[in-house]
Write an enzyme that holds these catalytic residues in place. Sequence first.
Site, PDB file in Angstrom:
ATOM      1  N   ASP A  84       0.818  -1.148  -0.020  1.00 37.43           N
ATOM      2  CA  ASP A  84       0.093  -0.115  -0.100  1.00 37.43           C
ATOM      3  C   ASP A  84       0.808   1.188   0.102  1.00 37.43           C
ATOM      4  OD1 ASP A  84      -2.308   1.370   0.321  1.00 37.43           O
ATOM      5  OD2 ASP A  84      -2.523   1.472   2.415  1.00 37.43           O
ATOM      6  N   HIS A 177      -7.549  10.568   3.717  1.00 40.24           N
ATOM      7  CA  HIS A 177      -7.177   9.027   4.798  1.00 40.24           C
ATOM      8  C   HIS A 177      -7.547   9.606   6.220  1.00 40.24           C
ATOM      9  CE1 HIS A 177      -4.120   7.722   1.486  1.00 40.24           C
ATOM     10  NE2 HIS A 177      -5.049   6.625   1.791  1.00 40.24           N
ATOM     11  N   GLY A 214     -11.354   4.936   2.739  1.00 44.83           N
ATOM     12  CA  GLY A 214     -12.618   4.158   2.750  1.00 44.83           C
ATOM     13  C   GLY A 214     -13.231   4.207   4.322  1.00 44.83           C
ATOM     14  N   VAL A 235      -9.496   0.144   3.554  1.00 41.15           N
ATOM     15  CA  VAL A 235     -10.048   0.593   5.092  1.00 41.15           C
ATOM     16  C   VAL A 235      -8.844   0.329   6.078  1.00 41.15           C
ATOM     17  CG1 VAL A 235     -11.496  -0.029   6.683  1.00 41.15           C
ATOM     18  CG2 VAL A 235     -12.405  -0.164   4.417  1.00 41.15           C
TER      19      VAL A 235
HETATM   20  P1  13P Z   1      -8.323   5.030   6.019  1.00 36.98           P
HETATM   21  O1  13P Z   1      -7.381   4.957   7.023  1.00 36.98           O
HETATM   22  O2  13P Z   1      -8.973   6.247   5.954  1.00 36.98           O
HETATM   23  O3  13P Z   1      -9.432   3.800   5.984  1.00 36.98           O
HETATM   24  O4  13P Z   1      -7.524   4.801   4.396  1.00 36.98           O
HETATM   25  C1  13P Z   1      -6.858   3.617   4.112  1.00 36.98           C
HETATM   26  C2  13P Z   1      -6.223   3.741   3.115  1.00 36.98           C
HETATM   27  O5  13P Z   1      -6.669   4.307   2.104  1.00 36.98           O
HETATM   28  C3  13P Z   1      -4.871   2.896   2.782  1.00 36.98           C
HETATM   29  O6  13P Z   1      -4.247   3.206   1.604  1.00 36.98           O
END
Ligand code: 13P
Length: 292
Positions: A84, A177, A214, A235
């Site tokens: 990620d 985020h 998300g 998420v």
């Molecule tokens: P959140 O922490 O806002 O759920 O975002 C997660 C995300 O986009 C990871 O790349």
Amino acid sequence: MITNGFDMLKKARAEHYAVPAFNVNNLEWAKAILLACEEMQSPVIMQVTGGAAKYMGNFKVAHDLIKDMHDALGITVPVAIHLDHGNYQDVQDAVAAGFTSIMFDGSALPLDENVQKVKAIANFVHDDHLQLEGEIGTIGGEEDGVIADGEVASLGDTLRLAQAGVDSLAVGIGNIHGKYPSNWTGLKLDHLKAIAEMISDEMGIEMPLVLHGGSGIPDDQIQAAIQLGIAKVNVNTEGQLAFHQAIRDFVLSNKDLEGKNYDPRKFLQPGTDAIQAMCVDRITVFGSLNRA
Ligand code: 13P
């Protein structure tokens, strides 16, 4: 079953649901996510940031934790092990560690550099049959030290990155985020629609689009975005909040003082259960139930 993520994203886009992409922060996360997805018969993307990999040791520790937990629990649903928000070095390290799906986040770079790096990365990750996600238009908020204001990219710039060799594309459409501020105006669904239509017209494909940030978006907006081409929803914060709240309740009700509840295997259990319940809930909203 560990897979590279190509097929699960293509199928999700074609059948109008989204694969949940849950961030893994430690062993409890890995276990809770896998148990929830097996229970729901949902495909899943287990994703790790560079920061989380560093916390766990390195990308190999993170990869092996997920893979070995998957084996130990006898998981049968498709599981992709995904990087990620990787930078160029993270991509090399995650590929070497055995990750099956890669996100290169060049969204903060000048567009030419983002495109050029995506092309170079696409060459070697596709040789290994790994799925590649790119990002255009920064996503607001802060994640693992990466802070961005949130900017919606033009359609022209979006097309250039889509054509650079990515298999899926994270789009900035007002998503953030972390927690959403009370004055947040919502997802820019018109822009998402325009992106999906443009890629389909210009490239002749239904590219899986990715929604970062998300956590905390109203369910009806997430579902509307899925109908417009979002095939993966990320998420992380929602898991962190659920874990924290459950352990806080446990301590504030003095349950931690009972018996041997000081044992981390007992002390962390309410948090693990809360993450599992959060995953079950998100799978229902994203429509990935029984899609394994
Ligand atoms: P959140 O922490 O806002 O759920 O975002 C997660 C995300 O986009 C990871 O790349």
